[in-house]
Design a protein around this motif. Structure first.
Motif, PDB file in Angstrom:
ATOM      1  N   LYS A  11     -26.351   6.173 100.500  1.00  6.70           N
ATOM      2  CA  LYS A  11     -25.364   5.842  99.478  1.00  6.70           C
ATOM      3  C   LYS A  11     -24.174   5.070 100.016  1.00  6.70           C
ATOM      4  O   LYS A  11     -23.806   4.049  99.472  1.00  6.70           O
ATOM      5  CB  LYS A  11     -24.895   7.114  98.783  1.00  6.70           C
ATOM      6  N   GLU A  12     -23.543   5.549 101.067  1.00  7.51           N
ATOM      7  CA  GLU A  12     -22.331   4.888 101.542  1.00  7.51           C
ATOM      8  C   GLU A  12     -22.560   4.166 102.860  1.00  7.51           C
ATOM      9  O   GLU A  12     -22.355   2.976 102.963  1.00  7.51           O
ATOM     10  CB  GLU A  12     -21.195   5.904 101.659  1.00  7.51           C
ATOM     11  N   GLN A  13     -22.954   4.887 103.888  1.00  9.76           N
ATOM     12  CA  GLN A  13     -23.205   4.268 105.185  1.00  9.76           C
ATOM     13  C   GLN A  13     -24.330   5.025 105.870  1.00  9.76           C
ATOM     14  O   GLN A  13     -24.715   6.101 105.457  1.00  9.76           O
ATOM     15  CB  GLN A  13     -21.948   4.273 106.049  1.00  9.76           C
ATOM     16  N   THR A  14     -24.838   4.430 106.922  1.00 15.18           N
ATOM     17  CA  THR A  14     -25.928   5.035 107.668  1.00 15.18           C
ATOM     18  C   THR A  14     -25.440   6.311 108.345  1.00 15.18           C
ATOM     19  O   THR A  14     -24.384   6.308 108.980  1.00 15.18           O
ATOM     20  CB  THR A  14     -26.435   4.052 108.731  1.00 15.18           C
ATOM     21  N   PRO A  15     -26.206   7.415 108.245  1.00 16.35           N
ATOM     22  CA  PRO A  15     -25.789   8.662 108.895  1.00 16.35           C
ATOM     23  C   PRO A  15     -25.710   8.505 110.416  1.00 16.35           C
ATOM     24  O   PRO A  15     -26.434   7.722 111.021  1.00 16.35           O
ATOM     25  CB  PRO A  15     -26.895   9.648 108.520  1.00 16.35           C
ATOM     26  N   ARG A  16     -24.816   9.262 111.004  1.00 17.03           N
ATOM     27  CA  ARG A  16     -24.615   9.190 112.458  1.00 17.03           C
ATOM     28  C   ARG A  16     -25.873   9.575 113.231  1.00 17.03           C
ATOM     29  O   ARG A  16     -26.107   9.057 114.317  1.00 17.03           O
ATOM     30  CB  ARG A  16     -23.458  10.081 112.872  1.00 17.03           C
ATOM     31  N   VAL A  17     -26.671  10.464 112.693  1.00 16.83           N
ATOM     32  CA  VAL A  17     -27.892  10.885 113.383  1.00 16.83           C
ATOM     33  C   VAL A  17     -28.830   9.693 113.562  1.00 16.83           C
ATOM     34  O   VAL A  17     -29.441   9.523 114.624  1.00 16.83           O
ATOM     35  CB  VAL A  17     -28.594  12.018 112.598  1.00 16.83           C
ATOM     36  N   VAL A  18     -28.946   8.854 112.555  1.00 17.98           N
ATOM     37  CA  VAL A  18     -29.817   7.685 112.645  1.00 17.98           C
ATOM     38  C   VAL A  18     -29.265   6.686 113.655  1.00 17.98           C
ATOM     39  O   VAL A  18     -30.014   6.107 114.445  1.00 17.98           O
ATOM     40  CB  VAL A  18     -29.984   7.032 111.250  1.00 17.98           C
TER      41      VAL A  18
END
Length: 66
Positions: A11-18
């Motif tokens: 939705k907003e930005q790529t998750p930090r885990v990815v």
């Protein structure tokens, strides 16, 4: 739908885990290339006191690593 390609949408930005997983993947690839370069060019072809573990590079070519 069976067999349809799945897309991951954030939705907003790529998750930090990815982001961390991607950075670790590329760091691993880079380190593999660096180790391979070192073995091909700088590893001794004969066993020494500190480099006594043989690895097979090509048919009949062995290098010795610590």
């Amino acid at each position: 739908m069976p067999g349809a390609a799945r897309r991951f949408e954030f939705k907003e930005q790529t998750p930090r885990v990815v982001i961390v997983a991607t950075l670790l993947l590329f760091a691993n690839l880079l380190s593999c290339f660096v180790v391979d370069l070192w073995v091909h060019h700088f590893a001794p072809q004969q066993p020494t006191r500190y480099c006594d573990f043989p690895i097979q590079l090509k048919a009949g070519v062995a290098a010795f690593v610590p």
